[in-house]
Design an enzyme around this catalytic site. Structure first.
Site, PDB file in Angstrom:
ATOM      1  N   ASP A  99     -31.205  44.421  10.185  1.00  0.00           N
ATOM      2  CA  ASP A  99     -30.701  43.948   8.904  1.00  0.00           C
ATOM      3  C   ASP A  99     -29.909  45.062   8.234  1.00  0.00           C
ATOM      4  OD1 ASP A  99     -33.127  44.598   6.345  1.00  0.00           O
ATOM      5  OD2 ASP A  99     -33.090  45.492   8.343  1.00  0.00           O
ATOM      6  N   SER A 100     -28.812  44.689   7.571  1.00  0.00           N
ATOM      7  CA  SER A 100     -27.979  45.620   6.825  1.00  0.00           C
ATOM      8  C   SER A 100     -27.446  46.728   7.743  1.00  0.00           C
ATOM      9  CB  SER A 100     -28.764  46.183   5.641  1.00  0.00           C
ATOM     10  OG  SER A 100     -27.913  46.799   4.709  1.00  0.00           O
ATOM     11  N   ALA A 101     -27.810  47.992   7.477  1.00  0.00           N
ATOM     12  CA  ALA A 101     -27.369  49.068   8.376  1.00  0.00           C
ATOM     13  C   ALA A 101     -27.949  48.876   9.764  1.00  0.00           C
ATOM     14  CB  ALA A 101     -27.782  50.422   7.810  1.00  0.00           C
TER      15      ALA A 101
END
EC number: 1.14.13.22
Length: 875
Positions: A189-191
């Site tokens: 998730d995200s990075a």
């Protein structure tokens, strides 16, 4: 417990720090913005906003990590695991980092490598332990959490290297992790989504471990930060633009580094060949636009991608297990998608594309040989062309009892055809009966299309991708896609602007169409139109037929079959089948006359042609003399006979002359059989438009504009035909050795060996492919011959220990030369027909069928097989 109550045990200092993720003053000023989220998220943000603490981007990394860790302590514990163990991996650069292996209570069916979020600066596997456990429980996968090195202590590309090293470690230790080799999923998730995307690209580029699926949850994909979401105040929740700049400045302070695909996967030049992907986004998230754009870019490159946006959600919602109901909803969605992917991901001996007559018989044969086989079919049932072509009047133009399977004598005897030329519903019913009788449907995946097929030279297997996201590994790929299955959509200007009803004969609505009281235009006068026009004319208030090139058609004299002739055929079926196999076109009666047309006088010739005409058999006229298809004078005699018949059937002389073909020889375009086609033009409600005199300029919102003016219609029927022979094959991205695309190889025309194999494409077989008799024959006869040959070839390979077989370039070239020479000995090249691709703009002109005959072709194929498959390379 509400989302707000769930924070009761959290360290208040941590909560105050977390409040800095949002701009509290702005939120208080714009209370309506928060309420765009769901209630639980709104309450959560409101509580954070009330504390007024500084944002993470205003802190030092260590202080921010402390706050993040203390927040995570409030997460409820995750479900119990069968085992939990931490390992330390030594990466490729000698640095060590932790991974945590979470094993579900059941035997793992996949290994899911999860890279946590936190902008490459925050977060660790302890904070993601609850989410990892929930993923393991819901998906049944062993989840490997990766504690990659973080910035600013370890800047780009340290995290990316650790992420890839984790993949190679999991691949090397897969049996100890899962007990056997299972599919590998990369997720984050995200990075962490950024790292998962980077890992997938690197694995592709370096021929690294096979990745079955990418799960990218609101991934960071482009360090440019220039998508609209960054400027939208509604998206400045929990993650905002200043915080993203803070993350990038710590991770990749050198702006040039951010332009590398290893930091910004969206900047990769080629996204083709990546694993299927599931991209999850949140409606109010600065990363939403770049995440979805990356998913769309992968789709455009041919990667199966599902993009799911969770409305009324903000960034990081997926990583808040037990706090936000939306997190549970998203987890369930992700679980369902992974269930579908893992349940259908498979490895078989053979994949067959298409469940028409060719695909069904090929499945039956390979089953008999003990091969595990999957059939992929885009329709929701069997039947192929007879599933799709449901236009009024659709029926076979080969006598029904001859247009049927011969491989099973009991099937021959139990099925009884009703008419001389059976209509589409009866043929489809026959196909369904065959599927039921041999229990074929259990190995057919319906409502699914193959999008691409890639040959893996290392494994000598085909990876077959479908639009459902499935990837099937197969030793053999057999294309049973049909010669007339790729619909040629109308290429007339304005075709998409018409406001009335539009229909394509090859994609007819299954519920049928009622044209009563309507003004209807039919564009095209090929075989489908010739069958449909009489039926449409009986319903429509007014019918206008737009004809570019008239067809040669003769009456079918269709009728119900009598019991005596049915029983006579069933009694002599074995002899008849043998005659089919050894006939030029697989249509043994009437027998071909070996006399040239000039050898008979006018009266004898007329009597012979009258007999052929009255037979109502497709090949009767072209078989009336040996030279009808090779001698222009002979063809002219027979062609003029047909034109006289048209003149006799159509009352208006001008209309009759327009319907009488004069620009190409009889038989060089597919001849047609009809029921009252020409007589239809004697009706008061039918009008013929000669497009050679008044061409169509455009389709308008209300009708059709020709050079003589515009006519309005309630409905338009496009009988515009097919991208024949090659269309269905080229619409799938098929790539062989050295990533050669079949479409590129055929850029100057389709070359095959025997219409069965293509040089450079090992273990790829094409049933009734280009340069086989196919469309010039009784298709069922040619289908059976091809399926039997392919099945025997596979059996020979297995008996002799061969893994692959492919045509040689030399054999393919020689066959292409022979095919062209054979065609040039006839009149066929004189016609601008779909046999040479003339109906498709830009398609290379080459004669695409073998004209030497079913009997000669069968002898050639058998001789090649008996000579240890001469012209083929094996390994």
């Amino acid at each position: 417990m509400s989302a707000v109550d769930g924070w009761g045990s959290a360290n208040r200092y941590a909560l105050e720090i977390a409040a800095g993720h949002v701009q509290s003053r702005a939120i208080r000023q714009r209370g309506n913005v928060i309420m765009k989220l769901d209630l639980a998220s709104t309450a959560f943000l409101a509580q954070l906003a009330s504390l007024g603490a500084p944002g993470f981007h205003e802190m030092e990394p260590e202080e921010a990590r402390l706050a993040g860790g203390q927040i995570a302590e409030s997460y409820p514990p995750g479900p119990d695991m069968a085992s939990v163990r931490d390992e330390t991996i030594t990466g490729s650069d000698g640095a060590g980092f932790r991974v945590r292996v979470l094993s579900p209570t059941e035997t793992p069916r996949a290994a899911l490598i999860f890279y946590h979020g936190g902008g490459w600066v925050l977060g660790d596997i302890d904070q993601y332990d609850t989410l990892g456990r929930q993923l393991a429980k819901r998906t049944g996968a062993a989840v490997i959490l990766v504690d990659y090195r973080k910035a600013p202590e370890n800047r780009y590309p340290a995290a990316a290297h650790d992420a890839y090293d984790a993949l190679t470690w999991v691949d090397a230790n897969i049996t100890s992790i899962a007990g056997k080799r299972v599919p590998i999923i990369v997720a984050g998730d995200s990075a962490g989504g950024n790292l998962a995307a980077v890992v997938a690209q690197r694995a592709k580029a370096e021929n690294g471990p096979d990745i079955s699926l990418q799960l990218l949850v609101y991934p960071v994909t482009d360090g440019a930060m220039n998508t609209p979401g960054y400027a939208n105040p509604d998206n400045q929740l929990l993650l905002n633009t200043p915080l993203m700049e803070w993350f990038w400045d710590h991770y990749a302070p050198n702006k040039k580094d951010r332009e590398e695909p290893g930091a910004s996967p969206a900047r990769a030049k080629d996204l083709s060949g990546l694993p299927p992907a599931l991209v999850v986004t949140a409606e109010y998230d600065v990363l939403r636009d770049e995440a979805e754009a990356y998913g769309e870019a992968m789709q455009a490159a041919g990667v199966p991608v599902t993009i799911k946006r969770f409305d009324r959600q903000m960034h990081n919602f997926f990583a808040m297990p037990g706090l936000l109901p939306a997190a549970a909803t998203a987890l369930e969605y992700v679980g369902q998608q992974i269930d579908r992917h893992l349940a259908t991901s498979s490895e078989v001996d053979a994949v067959i594309v298409g469940a028409g007559f060719a695909g069904m018989y090929q499945l039956h044969k390979l089953r008999q040989q003990g091969l595990s086989t999957r059939v992929i079919e885009r329709a929701d049932d069997v039947g192929g062309t007879w599933y799709w072509n449901r236009y009024p009047g659709a029926r076979v133009d080969i006598e029904s009892m001859a247009y049927s399977f011969s491989f099973d004598e009991e099937l021959e005897q139990e099925w009884t055809w009703k008419e001389k030329y059976s209509p589409q519903p009866e043929i489809l019913e026959y196909a369904q009966h065959v599927a039921d009788r041999f229990d074929l449907r259990r190995d057919i995946t319906f409502e699914t299309s193959v999008t691409r097929a890639l040959y893996n030279e290392d494994t000598a297997r085909w990876n077959v991708y479908t639009d459902s996201g499935e990837v099937i590994s197969a030793q053999y790929l057999i294309m049973a896609t049909g010669c007339l299955s790729a619909i040629k959509t109308p290429d007339i200007p304005g075709a998409d602007t018409f406001k009335g009803e539009t229909y394509i004969t090859g994609l007819w609505p299954h519920e049928g169409v009622d044209f009563s009281g309507k003004k209807v235009a039919v564009i095209g006068t090929g075989s489908s139109a010739i069958q449909a026009i009489p039926h449409i004319a009986e319903q429509a208030d007014q019918l206008t037929v737009h004809q570019r090139t008239p067809a040669y058609s003769m009456p079918a004299f269709n009728r119900p079959l009598e019991e005596t002739e049915i029983q006579q055929m069933k009694t002599t079926y074995r002899d008849y089948r043998e005659a089919q196999r050894n006939h030029l076109a697989g249509i043994p009666y009437p027998e071909r006359n070996l006399m040239p047309a000039a050898a008979e006088g006018d009266n004898e010739r007329k009597a012979r042609l009258e007999t052929a005409w009255e037979s109502g058999i497709l090949t009767a006229l072209t078989s009336s003399y040996m030279d009808v298809l090779s001698n222009q004078d002979a063809n002219d005699l027979v062609s003029e006979f047909v034109r006289d018949k048209i003149r006799a059937r159509v009352k208006d002389p001008e209309t009759a002359e327009t319907l009488a073909p004069k620009t190409y020889p009889l038989g060089t375009k597919r001849p047609c059989l009809d029921t009252n086609y020409y007589e239809t033009y004697n009706r008061d409600n039918v009008r013929l438009v000669d497009l050679h005199k008044t061409p169509i300029q455009e389709i308008t919102p209300t009708g059709v504009r020709t050079t003589s003016g515009e006519d309005s219609y309630d409905a338009i029927v496009f009988a515009t035909g097919f991208d024949a022979m090659t269309g269905a094959l080229e619409r799938i991205d098929i790539r062989g050795i050295n990533d050669m695309a079949l479409k590129d190889k055929w850029a100057d025309g389709p070359h095959t060996y025997l219409g069965l194999s293509v040089a450079g494409f090992p273990n790829l077989f094409t049933i009734t492919g280009p340069s086989s008799p196919s469309v010039l024959s009784n298709m069922i006869v040619s289908i059976e011959q091809h399926v039997d040959w392919i099945s025997d070839c596979i059996a020979w390979m297995r008996d002799n220990g061969h893994t692959t077989i492919a045509a040689t370039e030399k054999a393919e070239t020689e066959w292409a030369i022979h095919n062209e020479q054979a065609a040039n000995l006839t009149l066929f090249p004189q016609a601008n027909s779909w046999y040479i691709g003339a109906n498709v703009p830009g398609k290379p002109r080459t004669f695409m069928a073998y004209i030497g005959g079913v009997d000669v072709y069968r002898h050639i194929c058998d001789s090649i097989a008996s000579d240890n498959y001469q012209g083929f390379e094996t390994a």
